[in-house]
Motif scaffolding. Structure first.
Motif, PDB file in Angstrom:
ATOM      1  N   MET A 210       0.838  -1.196   0.000  1.00 13.28           N
ATOM      2  CA  MET A 210       0.000   0.000   0.000  1.00 13.28           C
ATOM      3  C   MET A 210       0.878   1.253   0.000  1.00 13.28           C
ATOM      4  N   GLN A 211       0.374   2.265  -0.626  1.00 11.50           N
ATOM      5  CA  GLN A 211       1.120   3.517  -0.728  1.00 11.50           C
ATOM      6  C   GLN A 211       1.083   4.289   0.588  1.00 11.50           C
ATOM      7  N   PRO A 212       2.079   5.144   0.814  1.00 17.93           N
ATOM      8  CA  PRO A 212       2.072   5.970   2.022  1.00 17.93           C
ATOM      9  C   PRO A 212       1.004   7.051   1.949  1.00 17.93           C
ATOM     10  N   VAL A 213       0.713   7.632   3.092  1.00 16.73           N
ATOM     11  CA  VAL A 213      -0.174   8.791   3.142  1.00 16.73           C
ATOM     12  C   VAL A 213       0.682   9.997   2.779  1.00 16.73           C
ATOM     13  N   LYS A 214       0.312  10.675   1.707  1.00 12.90           N
ATOM     14  CA  LYS A 214       1.103  11.795   1.210  1.00 12.90           C
ATOM     15  C   LYS A 214       1.101  12.966   2.187  1.00 12.90           C
ATOM     16  N   ALA A 215       2.101  13.803   2.059  1.00  5.05           N
ATOM     17  CA  ALA A 215       2.253  14.958   2.946  1.00  5.05           C
ATOM     18  C   ALA A 215       1.102  15.942   2.814  1.00  5.05           C
ATOM     19  N   ASP A 216       0.425  15.939   1.651  1.00  6.44           N
ATOM     20  CA  ASP A 216      -0.703  16.857   1.469  1.00  6.44           C
ATOM     21  C   ASP A 216      -2.057  16.140   1.485  1.00  6.44           C
ATOM     22  N   ALA A 217      -2.084  14.892   1.927  1.00  8.11           N
ATOM     23  CA  ALA A 217      -3.351  14.152   1.991  1.00  8.11           C
ATOM     24  C   ALA A 217      -4.309  14.843   2.949  1.00  8.11           C
ATOM     25  N   ALA A 218      -5.547  14.997   2.524  1.00  5.33           N
ATOM     26  CA  ALA A 218      -6.547  15.671   3.356  1.00  5.33           C
ATOM     27  C   ALA A 218      -7.348  14.657   4.158  1.00  5.33           C
ATOM     28  N   LEU A 219      -7.499  14.927   5.438  1.00  7.56           N
ATOM     29  CA  LEU A 219      -8.401  14.166   6.295  1.00  7.56           C
ATOM     30  C   LEU A 219      -9.765  14.843   6.218  1.00  7.56           C
ATOM     31  N   ILE A 220     -10.779  14.103   5.793  1.00  4.53           N
ATOM     32  CA  ILE A 220     -12.133  14.644   5.682  1.00  4.53           C
ATOM     33  C   ILE A 220     -12.995  13.982   6.745  1.00  4.53           C
ATOM     34  N   ILE A 221     -13.422  14.791   7.717  1.00  8.70           N
ATOM     35  CA  ILE A 221     -14.227  14.312   8.849  1.00  8.70           C
ATOM     36  C   ILE A 221     -15.669  14.725   8.596  1.00  8.70           C
ATOM     37  N   ILE A 222     -16.532  13.735   8.417  1.00 14.05           N
ATOM     38  CA  ILE A 222     -17.902  14.007   7.993  1.00 14.05           C
ATOM     39  C   ILE A 222     -18.891  13.965   9.157  1.00 14.05           C
ATOM     40  N   ASP A 223     -19.581  15.076   9.360  1.00 15.29           N
ATOM     41  CA  ASP A 223     -20.766  15.182  10.228  1.00 15.29           C
ATOM     42  C   ASP A 223     -20.556  14.719  11.666  1.00 15.29           C
ATOM     43  N   MET A 224     -19.383  14.942  12.225  1.00 14.73           N
ATOM     44  CA  MET A 224     -19.158  14.572  13.626  1.00 14.73           C
ATOM     45  C   MET A 224     -19.716  15.689  14.517  1.00 14.73           C
ATOM     46  N   GLN A 225     -21.038  15.723  14.544  1.00 21.32           N
ATOM     47  CA  GLN A 225     -21.780  16.773  15.233  1.00 21.32           C
ATOM     48  C   GLN A 225     -22.516  16.206  16.444  1.00 21.32           C
ATOM     49  N   LYS A 226     -22.883  17.085  17.343  1.00 16.87           N
ATOM     50  CA  LYS A 226     -23.561  16.665  18.572  1.00 16.87           C
ATOM     51  C   LYS A 226     -24.869  15.939  18.295  1.00 16.87           C
ATOM     52  N   GLY A 227     -25.546  16.274  17.204  1.00 15.33           N
ATOM     53  CA  GLY A 227     -26.819  15.636  16.875  1.00 15.33           C
ATOM     54  C   GLY A 227     -26.713  14.153  16.629  1.00 15.33           C
ATOM     55  N   MET A 228     -25.523  13.649  16.321  1.00 20.34           N
ATOM     56  CA  MET A 228     -25.351  12.218  16.069  1.00 20.34           C
ATOM     57  C   MET A 228     -25.568  11.368  17.322  1.00 20.34           C
ATOM     58  N   SER A 229     -25.569  11.994  18.480  1.00 19.96           N
ATOM     59  CA  SER A 229     -25.815  11.235  19.713  1.00 19.96           C
ATOM     60  C   SER A 229     -27.291  11.247  20.111  1.00 19.96           C
ATOM     61  N   SER A 230     -28.153  11.800  19.267  1.00 23.34           N
ATOM     62  CA  SER A 230     -29.584  11.847  19.571  1.00 23.34           C
ATOM     63  C   SER A 230     -30.177  10.441  19.581  1.00 23.34           C
ATOM     64  N   PRO A 231     -30.970  10.116  20.607  1.00 26.80           N
ATOM     65  CA  PRO A 231     -31.595   8.792  20.674  1.00 26.80           C
ATOM     66  C   PRO A 231     -32.544   8.510  19.511  1.00 26.80           C
ATOM     67  N   VAL A 232     -33.038   9.538  18.831  1.00 29.67           N
ATOM     68  CA  VAL A 232     -33.957   9.314  17.717  1.00 29.67           C
ATOM     69  C   VAL A 232     -33.267   8.587  16.564  1.00 29.67           C
ATOM     70  N   LEU A 233     -31.947   8.598  16.507  1.00 25.57           N
ATOM     71  CA  LEU A 233     -31.227   7.934  15.429  1.00 25.57           C
ATOM     72  C   LEU A 233     -31.093   6.426  15.651  1.00 25.57           C
TER      73      LEU A 233
END
Length: 192
Positions: A1-24
């Motif tokens: 496998m290739q290395p993680v490049k020096a300019d590789a972007a980490l994309i963090i999707i929707d890690m918001q407080k609403g994700m802990s809602s019991p309705v989910l």
């Protein structure tokens, strides 16, 4: 496998407080936030680009409706001032957000995805990334989803929904790795 490049972007999707809602409902992968944090700490330490995606719902009553606490980022994953924040109104982080242009103007090709919901915002964003020609990787233990009922009324456990979504992404759009594999490849980038 290739290395993680020096300019590789980490994309963090929707890690918001609403994700802990019991309705989910019930979720899988209770350690996902810890793994997202491990990745975030490593990206910050190595000064790689970090992009935080925030969902702003168009549906009144949603836990992500504007102005509610559910829209806020989880405290441990709050963006730093210099980190890029993208707001979206649909699951796909590339749809009408300018994300692709932001990446292209910086010549960023390698994208590492984590966050929620595996089979919704993560999968739709990763599919777009793959179709747009980006080198995408999904960090499977830094994502999670919820139990889901299909159109016949059958309840699918979150673990199964997560596994099938990862398989969908691995088919044509992205590589799938765990956080330890990705972090091990950070050090390989020094010779690039």
């Amino acid at each position: 496998m290739q290395p993680v490049k020096a300019d590789a972007a980490l994309i963090i999707i929707d890690m918001q407080k609403g994700m802990s809602s019991p309705v989910l409902g019930r979720r899988n992968n209770p350690d996902a936030e810890l793994n997202v944090r491990r990745l975030l700490d490593a990206w910050r330490h190595t000064q790689r680009p970090v992009i935080h995606i925030r969902h702003i719902s168009r549906a009144p009553g949603s836990v992500f409706w504007p102005g509610q606490a559910g829209c806020e980022f989880q405290v441990a994953l709050t963006p730093l001032e210099l980190e890029h924040v993208v707001e979206k109104n649909v699951p796909d982080a590339f749809a009408n957000t300018g994300l692709e242009r932001w990446l292209r103007t910086r010549n960023i090709q390698q994208l590492i995805f984590c966050g929620v919901i595996t089979n919704n915002s993560v999968e739709s964003s990763v599919r777009s990334a793959g179709c747009l020609g980006f080198d995408a990787t999904v960090v499977e233990d830094a994502c999670y989803t919820f139990d889901q009922t299909d159109l016949t009324g059958r309840l699918w456990p979150a673990e199964d929904v997560h596994a099938l979504s990862l398989a969908n992404m691995a088919m044509d759009y992205a590589k799938v790795m765990d956080a330890s594999q990705v972090l091990a490849r950070l050090g390989q980038a020094t010779h690039l």
